[in-house]
Structures are given as C-alpha cells and as structure tokens.
Motif scaffolding. Structure first.
Motif, short mmCIF file in Angstrom:
data_model
loop_
_atom_site.label_atom_id
_atom_site.label_comp_id
_atom_site.label_asym_id
_atom_site.label_seq_id
_atom_site.Cartn_x
_atom_site.Cartn_y
_atom_site.Cartn_z
N SER A 32 7.70 -1.72 -8.57
CA SER A 32 6.65 -1.76 -7.55
C SER A 32 6.38 -0.37 -6.97
O SER A 32 7.16 0.56 -7.16
N ASP A 215 1.93 -1.98 -3.62
CA ASP A 215 2.10 -3.42 -3.80
C ASP A 215 2.68 -4.05 -2.54
O ASP A 215 2.35 -5.17 -2.18
N ARG A 216 3.59 -3.31 -1.92
CA ARG A 216 4.32 -3.87 -0.78
C ARG A 216 4.47 -2.80 0.29
O ARG A 216 4.68 -1.64 -0.01
N SER A 230 1.99 -7.54 1.84
CA SER A 230 0.91 -6.81 1.17
C SER A 230 0.10 -6.08 2.24
O SER A 230 0.23 -6.34 3.43
N TYR A 231 -0.78 -5.18 1.80
CA TYR A 231 -1.61 -4.46 2.78
C TYR A 231 -2.45 -5.43 3.59
O TYR A 231 -2.57 -5.30 4.80
#
Length: 255
Positions: A32, A215-216, A230-231
C-alpha cells in the motif's frame, strides 16, 4: 506472511515530560501507499524519526515483517529492505547525477571502501545507475552536476538513490515540500510508479497529494491517532476537520 509489513505497538516518545508521540499503534499493509497527516505539531516528524530509528522510543515496539526491530541499528534495518529517503542532504552536490546513484548502488553492495574496484565492475554499476535514472525520468541529466538541478529533480534523484538500496518498504518524509505544482505532479507520478511491488509510508502535508496517491491515511493530532481510513472517510470525519481548523493546512482540506 503477515499482510502488514510494518507495525508499531503503543509507540510513545516523551521529551522532558511532554508526550510528542503517545501510544501510536499503526499497521502498514504490504503493497500500500500509506500517508501520515495531521496539523503542525501533531507529532508526525517525531513518529517518523522513531520508526526510522533516529530517535529511541520511550515505550512501545516496532515490528518489520513480523520481527521486533525496535532496538536495531538503522543500517541493519536498511539491509532488511526498510529504507528512509533522505532530504537533499543525502546527495553529493558536486558530483554528477549518475555518480550519486552509483554511490547508492555501492552502498548496497557494501563496497563503498573498495575504490580500487576494477573498471569492469564500475561499468556494470553505471548500467544499473542509468536504469534507475531512466526509471525516475532523469536519464538525460546523468552527467549534470547535482547542484545545478531544479528542486523537484533533486527530489527525484533522492528517490533514485533510495531505490538503489532495493527497499521493500520506502519511507518518504514530506516528498513534495517546497515544490511548485509542476514539480509536485511529477513527483506524485514518480511515487506512484515506484510503488509497484513495494510499500510506501509517507509523511505529507499536501492533502491534494494524499487524496490523489494514498490508499490509507492515518491522522495524527497532539501525538495520538485521531482517525484512520481512506481519504474519503478521513476527510469527512468531523473530528479531523476540527483538528485542522485554525491550522494553516485547513485550506487544503477543503479541496
């Protein structure tokens, strides 16, 4: 094999009674791009310095690929494939761009002391160095003196010298700091490209970069984890918006 390549458990750092980082447990998923964000003074840099062994934690542990590396020397962790990309200071300004990457490759081989190495082994390194420069879009600057490069290209060179160490987990500290929009988009494209087959943990204050790339996201405030997700999840979280109010980053948060 755990799906998490890096894990911190209850990581804390106190300076003279002030908790700069307080009980941070973070899991970075293999493959990620994970960002650490938060208003100024949130403890992002201290946390990063703990994870990359520049500071010893007051308490808590750091695990890389399931092994406890809390008290391991940074060089030992680097050989495991856990590498921090340094700010410009990691490059030698008076050497050419190619020479800088070649030094990174020599570090990986552990031959930095063998200056008497044959021409043949150097030309092999030159080929590898050129391949890395091509990967970061700097092939045509191979013979340029590093000091003459633009800021964004220096950051790309830094990423190339980090890639020379073949990191499985690459740690980037504010990779777009101080850049104009053109350089930012170039570096974002570059990070996306080099993230193939590896994991990236980055501290980043530019929220549009984070939205575009990561991604995170873990949000730190006052040294503790405020939110993670997540955003979309994080940017809609009222606590996160509130944490950014009154900080100069808030204008970014609305984009």
């Amino acid at each position: 094999m755990s799906e998490f390549i890096l894990e911190t458990r209850g990581l804390s750092k106190n300076f003279k009674g002030f908790a700069a980082v307080s009980d941070v447990s973070l899991k970075v998923r293999r493959g990620s791009i994970h960002a650490l964000i938060g208003p100024n003074g949130a403890g992002k840099t201290t946390f990063f310095n703990l994870v990359t062994k520049f500071l010893p934690p007051s308490s808590g542990t750091i695990h890389f690929k399931g092994e406890d590396i809390t008290h391991e020397a940074p060089a030992v962790s680097a050989r495991r494939g856990f590498v921090r990309s340094f700010q410009i200071s990691a490059t030698f300004p008076h050497l050419s761009v190619l020479e800088n990457v070649r030094i990174g490759l020599q570090r990986k081989l552990g031959t930095e002391l063998h200056f008497w190495k044959s021409e043949k082994s150097l030309s092999k390194l030159n080929d590898e160095a050129m391949a890395l420069l091509d990967e970061v879009g700097l092939g045509r600057f191979a013979d340029t003196t590093t000091a003459e490069m633009s800021y964004g290209r220096k950051r790309a060179l830094e990423i190339a010298t980090t890639l020379a160490l073949e990191p499985e987990l690459m740690l980037l500290d504010e990779p777009t700091q101080g850049m104009g929009q053109e350089d930012i988009s170039r570096v974002v494209d570059l990070i996306r490209k080099v993230s193939a087959n590896r994991t990236i943990l980055m501290v980043e204050h530019n929220l549009s970069v984070v939205a575009d790339l990561c991604d995170r996201i873990t949000v730190l405030t006052r040294g503790s984890v405020l939110a993670e997700g997540s955003y979309d999840e994080v940017s809609k979280n009222p606590q996160v918006l509130e944490a950014y109010v009154g900080s100069d980053d808030m204008s970014d948060a609305h984009h």
